[in-house]
Design an enzyme around this catalytic site. Sequence first.
Site, mmCIF file in Angstrom:
data_model
loop_
_atom_site.group_PDB
_atom_site.id
_atom_site.type_symbol
_atom_site.label_atom_id
_atom_site.label_comp_id
_atom_site.label_asym_id
_atom_site.label_seq_id
_atom_site.Cartn_x
_atom_site.Cartn_y
_atom_site.Cartn_z
ATOM 1 N N ASP A 151 -7.212 14.417 -6.039
ATOM 2 C CA ASP A 151 -6.824 13.128 -5.461
ATOM 3 C C ASP A 151 -8.041 12.475 -4.833
ATOM 4 O OD1 ASP A 151 -5.356 11.092 -4.261
ATOM 5 O OD2 ASP A 151 -4.607 12.343 -2.631
ATOM 6 N N ALA B 10 -10.653 8.751 -4.110
ATOM 7 C CA ALA B 10 -11.050 7.352 -4.240
ATOM 8 C C ALA B 10 -12.209 7.303 -5.228
ATOM 9 C CB ALA B 10 -11.498 6.829 -2.881
ATOM 10 N N HIS C 144 0.828 -1.212 0.000
ATOM 11 C CA HIS C 144 0.000 0.000 0.000
ATOM 12 C C HIS C 144 0.865 1.265 0.000
ATOM 13 C CE1 HIS C 144 -3.058 2.722 1.896
ATOM 14 N NE2 HIS C 144 -3.841 2.030 1.095
ATOM 15 N N LYS D 87 -20.663 5.353 -14.097
ATOM 16 C CA LYS D 87 -19.468 6.125 -14.496
ATOM 17 C C LYS D 87 -18.303 5.872 -13.539
ATOM 18 C CE LYS D 87 -22.326 9.768 -16.438
ATOM 19 N NZ LYS D 87 -22.634 11.181 -16.457
HETATM 20 P P1 NAI Z 1 -11.785 13.620 -0.746
HETATM 21 O O1 NAI Z 1 -13.192 13.223 -1.037
HETATM 22 O O2 NAI Z 1 -11.494 14.237 0.571
HETATM 23 O O3 NAI Z 1 -11.287 14.654 -1.879
HETATM 24 C C1 NAI Z 1 -11.330 14.303 -3.243
HETATM 25 C C2 NAI Z 1 -10.831 15.467 -4.097
HETATM 26 O O4 NAI Z 1 -11.832 16.469 -4.125
HETATM 27 C C3 NAI Z 1 -9.562 16.139 -3.573
HETATM 28 O O5 NAI Z 1 -8.709 16.413 -4.643
HETATM 29 C C4 NAI Z 1 -10.060 17.441 -2.956
HETATM 30 O O6 NAI Z 1 -9.080 18.466 -3.091
HETATM 31 C C5 NAI Z 1 -11.260 17.734 -3.807
HETATM 32 N N1 NAI Z 1 -12.259 18.503 -3.069
HETATM 33 C C6 NAI Z 1 -12.927 18.119 -1.955
HETATM 34 N N2 NAI Z 1 -13.782 19.085 -1.568
HETATM 35 C C7 NAI Z 1 -13.622 20.111 -2.436
HETATM 36 C C8 NAI Z 1 -14.235 21.399 -2.596
HETATM 37 N N3 NAI Z 1 -15.158 21.844 -1.743
HETATM 38 N N4 NAI Z 1 -13.841 22.157 -3.612
HETATM 39 C C9 NAI Z 1 -12.897 21.737 -4.492
HETATM 40 N N5 NAI Z 1 -12.301 20.534 -4.420
HETATM 41 C C10 NAI Z 1 -12.655 19.737 -3.406
HETATM 42 O O7 NAI Z 1 -10.782 12.386 -0.949
HETATM 43 P P2 NAI Z 1 -11.083 10.828 -0.827
HETATM 44 O O8 NAI Z 1 -11.749 10.347 -2.059
HETATM 45 O O9 NAI Z 1 -11.730 10.561 0.479
HETATM 46 O O10 NAI Z 1 -9.569 10.251 -0.785
HETATM 47 C C11 NAI Z 1 -8.753 10.482 0.364
HETATM 48 C C12 NAI Z 1 -7.349 9.957 0.169
HETATM 49 O O11 NAI Z 1 -7.360 8.555 0.185
HETATM 50 C C13 NAI Z 1 -6.648 10.356 -1.120
HETATM 51 O O12 NAI Z 1 -5.377 10.884 -0.778
HETATM 52 C C14 NAI Z 1 -6.470 9.042 -1.879
HETATM 53 O O13 NAI Z 1 -5.274 8.978 -2.656
HETATM 54 C C15 NAI Z 1 -6.406 8.058 -0.741
HETATM 55 N N6 NAI Z 1 -6.758 6.696 -1.133
HETATM 56 C C16 NAI Z 1 -5.745 5.782 -1.251
HETATM 57 C C17 NAI Z 1 -6.028 4.473 -1.553
HETATM 58 C C18 NAI Z 1 -4.941 3.466 -1.704
HETATM 59 O O14 NAI Z 1 -5.257 2.296 -1.820
HETATM 60 N N7 NAI Z 1 -3.686 3.849 -1.756
HETATM 61 C C19 NAI Z 1 -7.419 4.019 -1.751
HETATM 62 C C20 NAI Z 1 -8.397 5.076 -1.651
HETATM 63 C C21 NAI Z 1 -8.064 6.366 -1.332
#
Ligand code: NAI
Length: 350
Positions: free
Chosen positions: A174, A176, A116, A224
């Site tokens: 970034d 999920a 991971h 999608k």
């Molecule tokens: P999230 O839902 O908090 O954010 C998703 C994206 O939306 C981000 O780029 C954020 O800047 C943007 N965003 C959120 N609110 C916003 C707003 N009000 N205005 C503009 N942009 C906005 O992120 P999520 O989906 O919960 O992912 C969290 C982390 O988990 C990420 O760093 C991801 O890489 C990581 N992850 C890693 C996994 C792995 O297996 N390595 C698996 C799943 C997630």
Amino acid sequence: MKLSREELKGLMKNKLMQAGLHEGDAETTSEILTWAHERGYYSHGAVRVEYYSERIYKGGITTEPNIVWNQTGPCSGILDGDNGIGFTVAKMGMEKAIEMAKENGVAIVGMANLSHSGSIGYYTEMAAKEGLLAISFCQSDPMAVPYGGAEPYYGTNPISFAAPTADDRDVVFDMATTVQAWGKILDKRSKHQEIPADWAVDEDGAPVTDPNKVNALNPIAGAKGYGLMMMVDVFSGILLGVPFGGHVSSMYHDLSEGRRLGQMHIVIDPERFVGAEKFKETMSACIDEIGQIKPAPGFDKVNYPGERSVARMKKAYESGGIDVVDELVDYLKSDKIWIKSYDHLNRFAE
Ligand code: NAI
């Protein structure tokens, strides 16, 4: 409890070394975990140290991996991570991709057999800091239904894009590909609250609002999001010859085994397209314009991706440090490798 960046990073680094990781890998891993934690991606910050430590200690993360780079063309290559700590392998892969893109304009680097690698925005931001555009995606363990299905098949398969600007505001998107992380379901359970019907499904694949009846997560935006999570798996799994889809190993079953995950970085030098300076200046102008858009009711401002995370980080440091729950700090300071064992828990680590 509020900790400084150095305090949090130091505690995590010590614990990882206690578990058996060499100093260089512990340094890289704790740096990337701090990057996520300080930006408010708590699900991919300090809370993960216990899991990694247990896996390192039990041998499921190779501490002396034979990492092999195989350049397959002027712009392509595969880095075999030998199940080493994912943070080091993914960072090395991005370093290779940056080097190749600077030389040849474009780079496509696959990483096979890694563990991971945490918040993948860290790696795309590395490219943006070098004036390049990047995309990264990776596999994770099956916990989401394909659209229309009643059984989990794909992981939360994240995608990140990053692009530089003419100033220090890198745009880092970034996410999920599931509507919510499993952690949010657990949070609702602990508060005895219902979840919105679009987050998850029960054993029959029907929408569920009782967090105790969740059997799998939903992809974002129905068919999608399912298409996106499938293509993440195609590019970072099937293309690299590692286990795909429902065959991807579980994060929490048998921590003595390597996970054999796949990840893909794509890096582009804007100089080969519109020109680097023009690209960066236009990006800055674009996000300035976005910031001027009239906010909708309930919003203060329209943000570009990554803007709020950086603002959250700055605010935390201005107010005395980053928040880390006391229990977690106690664990990091203890001499225990792990307290609550994750081994053999179900796919959601309950
Ligand atoms: P999230 O839902 O908090 O954010 C998703 C994206 O939306 C981000 O780029 C954020 O800047 C943007 N965003 C959120 N609110 C916003 C707003 N009000 N205005 C503009 N942009 C906005 O992120 P999520 O989906 O919960 O992912 C969290 C982390 O988990 C990420 O760093 C991801 O890489 C990581 N992850 C890693 C996994 C792995 O297996 N390595 C698996 C799943 C997630």
